[in-house]
Design a protein around this motif. Sequence first.
Motif, short mmCIF file in Angstrom:
data_model
loop_
_atom_site.label_atom_id
_atom_site.label_comp_id
_atom_site.label_asym_id
_atom_site.label_seq_id
_atom_site.Cartn_x
_atom_site.Cartn_y
_atom_site.Cartn_z
N ASP A 168 -3.29 -3.84 -5.01
CA ASP A 168 -2.58 -2.57 -4.78
C ASP A 168 -1.24 -2.58 -5.48
O ASP A 168 -0.82 -1.60 -6.09
N ARG A 172 -8.40 5.71 -8.61
CA ARG A 172 -7.06 5.85 -8.04
C ARG A 172 -6.01 6.15 -9.08
O ARG A 172 -4.97 6.71 -8.77
N SER A 183 -9.78 9.02 -3.91
CA SER A 183 -9.11 7.91 -3.24
C SER A 183 -9.12 8.12 -1.74
O SER A 183 -9.37 9.22 -1.24
N VAL A 184 -8.85 7.02 -1.04
CA VAL A 184 -8.82 7.09 0.42
C VAL A 184 -7.73 8.06 0.89
O VAL A 184 -7.94 8.84 1.82
N ASP A 185 -6.60 8.03 0.21
CA ASP A 185 -5.51 8.92 0.60
C ASP A 185 -5.94 10.38 0.51
O ASP A 185 -5.67 11.19 1.40
N GLU A 186 -6.62 10.69 -0.59
CA GLU A 186 -7.07 12.06 -0.79
C GLU A 186 -8.05 12.44 0.32
O GLU A 186 -7.97 13.53 0.90
N PHE A 218 -8.22 11.22 3.24
CA PHE A 218 -7.48 11.31 4.50
C PHE A 218 -6.96 12.73 4.70
O PHE A 218 -7.16 13.34 5.75
N PHE A 219 -6.36 13.26 3.65
CA PHE A 219 -5.79 14.60 3.79
C PHE A 219 -6.86 15.69 3.86
O PHE A 219 -6.61 16.78 4.34
N ARG A 266 -5.75 8.09 11.69
CA ARG A 266 -6.44 7.44 10.58
C ARG A 266 -7.25 6.26 11.15
O ARG A 266 -6.71 5.44 11.90
#
Lengths: 291, 270
Positions: free
Chosen positions: A181, A210, A269-272, A274-275, A290
């Motif tokens: 990361d 990512r 991505s995981v962040d995307e 998540f939102f 989360r």
Amino acid sequence: MSVLETKDLTYTYGIGTPFEITAVDRVSVSVEAGEFLGVIGHTGSGKSTLIQMLNGLIRPTSGQVLLNGEDIWAKPKEIRRVRFKVGMVFQYPEYQLFEETVLKDIMFGPKNMGLTDAQAEEKAREAARFTELREDLLAKSPFELSGGEKRRAAIAGVIAMDPDVLILDEPAAGLDPKGRDMILAQISNYHRERNNTVILVSHSMEDIGRTADRVLVMNGGHAEFLGETRAVFSEGRELSEVGLRLPQITAILRRLSEMGMPVGETVLSVDEAFFQLLPLLKRNGGRGERA
Amino acid sequence: MISDITLGQFFPGDSVMHRLDPRVKLCMTVYYIVLIFCAHNWVVLALTVLMALSGVLLSKVPAKQYLKSLKPIWFLVAFTGILNLFYGSGEPVWSFWVLKITRAGIVNAVMISVRLVVLILISSVLTFTTSPTQLTDAIERVLKPLALLHVPVHEFAMMMTIALRFVPTLLEETDKIMSAQKARGADMESGGLGQRIRALIPVLIPLFVSAFRRAFDLATAMESRCYHGGAGRTRMKILKMGRVDFFAVGICLTYLAVFIVLCVAVPAAV
């Protein structure tokens, strides 16, 4: 404007022997100035050979590499100048460290460019900042560093040359998830701050998804697809035909979308994700945490 | 390109020569080399050349490879040949200043050149058809009597095996490190001698570091598999003499008999 362009680029190993193999076969692609290009393909797809031709480390069997519109092999004697403009970080770059101190090692590239010690040191310190090497590490011997630190020192050694195009071959290979990361974030930051071109080679769809704006998929020496990351990743079936698997998060969200959930079809991505999922959970009365 | 360097140039194959017991091959090679230098008349020399050529043919390795193996010694052959030209005794055929060429000189020159070429051909047959591991196995077995004199034969053989095993690995590594340093603008192709030697430092240091790292890793791997030297160690591949091997030994002995008869019967060339 394209900074690097290849025209029918071909490379054949072991010409005239029984082991003759064409690793890169008539590849014509162009890399836009300032973009973050991901190059992906499984082992033996020709991606490493391709990038070594981009900075003139190996000479193509046929075809051309154009850097800012000029053939890099037009003047073979001046090929070093191309290598300063197209910086290359090899796989496991930590094995190239050799100097007494980390700082001196990072200065090796800039000094080869003909910079004075003071200028080279300034470049080196700037590069060390990008890869978050602490000041006290710079005075140490590179062999005293930890694995991740060595990797970052080696990457800094290439960044310090301030290349127009930075090519990285599997920069995160063999690192733990945290180190991975960290390196990817540093590369993204570097790209954003310097606004120069980055080419990231990897066989990890996660890493490419990512970071990259566009993706080049290599398969059997051919350029299979080249396009926006999201567009390429939406070709799930075609990708699996060339031996690549979508990142887990992309596959899960795709299934959810197929089941009729209002989420994007291609999530990178995981962040995307998540939102995208958060509002759904809230709407359904979930706790919205989360997982 | 550095990867073009071949050492222990084994060519996998399934010819008679490949199937021969490596011990037999090793002994045969030594035996031949001794006989080559005993061949002192044309008939015997011709017979030796014939034997060498049949060995080359039986190996089924492309002739191109043999020519390639001769390449580095052409100079040596020419040099010894020319030197011998001027060292014959007897009536000069041609003379100039202190140099004189005699008939004996010419004969000597031709003989020594032929012998050198045959020598290389014969040893190439051995290295082309025997894998490095087989070769070290054979050496270990052949030298075993020396163990009685407390020579650590097994350890030497192991060292040789390991060294041979790591030649391609280290070559590949050198190639990689050189590429990496070139990518950082290291200039290895120009400059004077001093500059070129200095240009090697960025390659040599990482190479040594990695060689030591590999050595430690290998030592750990060997220890964790309870390696403790040669005593009481059995082999996975036990060398066993087969029909072909006895046949080969038979040919060698017949050859020796013919060789001796011809040496006695035909007068020496010089």
